[in-house]
Design a protein around this motif. Sequence first.
Motif, PDB file in Angstrom:
ATOM      1  N   ASN A  26       0.830  -1.203   0.000  1.00  0.00           N
ATOM      2  CA  ASN A  26       0.000   0.000   0.000  1.00  0.00           C
ATOM      3  C   ASN A  26       0.868   1.258   0.000  1.00  0.00           C
ATOM      4  OD1 ASN A  26      -2.709   1.159   0.162  1.00  0.00           O
ATOM      5  ND2 ASN A  26      -2.100   1.828   2.205  1.00  0.00           N
ATOM      6  N   LEU A  33       1.795   6.427  -7.122  1.00  0.00           N
ATOM      7  CA  LEU A  33       0.737   7.335  -7.579  1.00  0.00           C
ATOM      8  C   LEU A  33       1.090   8.794  -7.315  1.00  0.00           C
ATOM      9  CD1 LEU A  33      -2.543   5.454  -6.661  1.00  0.00           C
ATOM     10  CD2 LEU A  33      -1.785   6.130  -8.936  1.00  0.00           C
ATOM     11  N   TRP A  37       1.075  11.666  -9.998  1.00  0.00           N
ATOM     12  CA  TRP A  37       0.313  12.893  -9.775  1.00  0.00           C
ATOM     13  C   TRP A  37       1.184  14.128  -9.964  1.00  0.00           C
ATOM     14  CZ3 TRP A  37       0.890  16.976  -6.500  1.00  0.00           C
ATOM     15  CH2 TRP A  37      -0.152  17.905  -6.496  1.00  0.00           C
ATOM     16  N   HIS A  56      -8.542  12.822 -10.083  1.00  0.00           N
ATOM     17  CA  HIS A  56      -8.877  11.404  -9.923  1.00  0.00           C
ATOM     18  C   HIS A  56      -7.735  10.663  -9.224  1.00  0.00           C
ATOM     19  CE1 HIS A  56     -10.930   7.659 -10.812  1.00  0.00           C
ATOM     20  NE2 HIS A  56      -9.766   7.178 -11.215  1.00  0.00           N
ATOM     21  N   VAL A  57      -6.510  10.918  -9.654  1.00  0.00           N
ATOM     22  CA  VAL A  57      -5.341  10.279  -9.048  1.00  0.00           C
ATOM     23  C   VAL A  57      -5.196  10.733  -7.591  1.00  0.00           C
ATOM     24  CG1 VAL A  57      -2.815  10.089  -9.128  1.00  0.00           C
ATOM     25  CG2 VAL A  57      -4.148   9.901 -11.240  1.00  0.00           C
ATOM     26  N   GLY A  59      -7.571  11.539  -5.625  1.00  0.00           N
ATOM     27  CA  GLY A  59      -8.593  10.807  -4.878  1.00  0.00           C
ATOM     28  C   GLY A  59      -8.143   9.390  -4.565  1.00  0.00           C
ATOM     29  N   ASP A  60      -7.502   8.745  -5.535  1.00  0.00           N
ATOM     30  CA  ASP A  60      -6.969   7.399  -5.298  1.00  0.00           C
ATOM     31  C   ASP A  60      -5.923   7.418  -4.188  1.00  0.00           C
ATOM     32  OD1 ASP A  60      -8.567   6.388  -7.323  1.00  0.00           O
ATOM     33  OD2 ASP A  60      -6.956   6.364  -8.820  1.00  0.00           O
ATOM     34  N   ILE A  61      -5.050   8.410  -4.222  1.00  0.00           N
ATOM     35  CA  ILE A  61      -4.015   8.537  -3.194  1.00  0.00           C
ATOM     36  C   ILE A  61      -4.669   8.731  -1.828  1.00  0.00           C
ATOM     37  CG2 ILE A  61      -2.132   9.998  -2.330  1.00  0.00           C
ATOM     38  CD1 ILE A  61      -1.491  10.562  -5.357  1.00  0.00           C
ATOM     39  N   ARG A  63      -7.592   7.763  -0.812  1.00  0.00           N
ATOM     40  CA  ARG A  63      -8.209   6.508  -0.363  1.00  0.00           C
ATOM     41  C   ARG A  63      -7.157   5.529   0.148  1.00  0.00           C
ATOM     42  NH1 ARG A  63     -11.617   8.305  -4.228  1.00  0.00           N
ATOM     43  NH2 ARG A  63     -10.501   7.417  -6.005  1.00  0.00           N
ATOM     44  N   LEU A  64      -6.024   5.451  -0.547  1.00  0.00           N
ATOM     45  CA  LEU A  64      -4.950   4.565  -0.092  1.00  0.00           C
ATOM     46  C   LEU A  64      -4.349   5.048   1.226  1.00  0.00           C
ATOM     47  CD1 LEU A  64      -3.217   3.782  -3.491  1.00  0.00           C
ATOM     48  CD2 LEU A  64      -4.468   2.168  -2.044  1.00  0.00           C
TER      49      LEU A  64
END
Length: 84
Positions: A26, A33, A37, A56-57, A59-61, A63-64
Amino acid sequence: MDETRDRVAELREQAGTIRVRAIEANKGLIAELTAVWKELNALAGGRPEVRKLCEHVAGDIARLEKLDLAFDTEWLAEAKRARP
């Protein structure tokens, strides 16, 4: 009975090892990411489609990172429970 206890101990150790790998993976994904980004952000000037991808990226970061915090919180709680 000893066989069961021994097997449970083996499985506990295996689960711990897998959890450590999950946390490390993780953290690695967050780092990868983040690098993507940063490059996208540098290229996003005046390009709404790139800016949207950056969001979007990001947001992924996020969440991780939230998952990483959950792992840390869980492990801290476990460590406190394991104290004699």
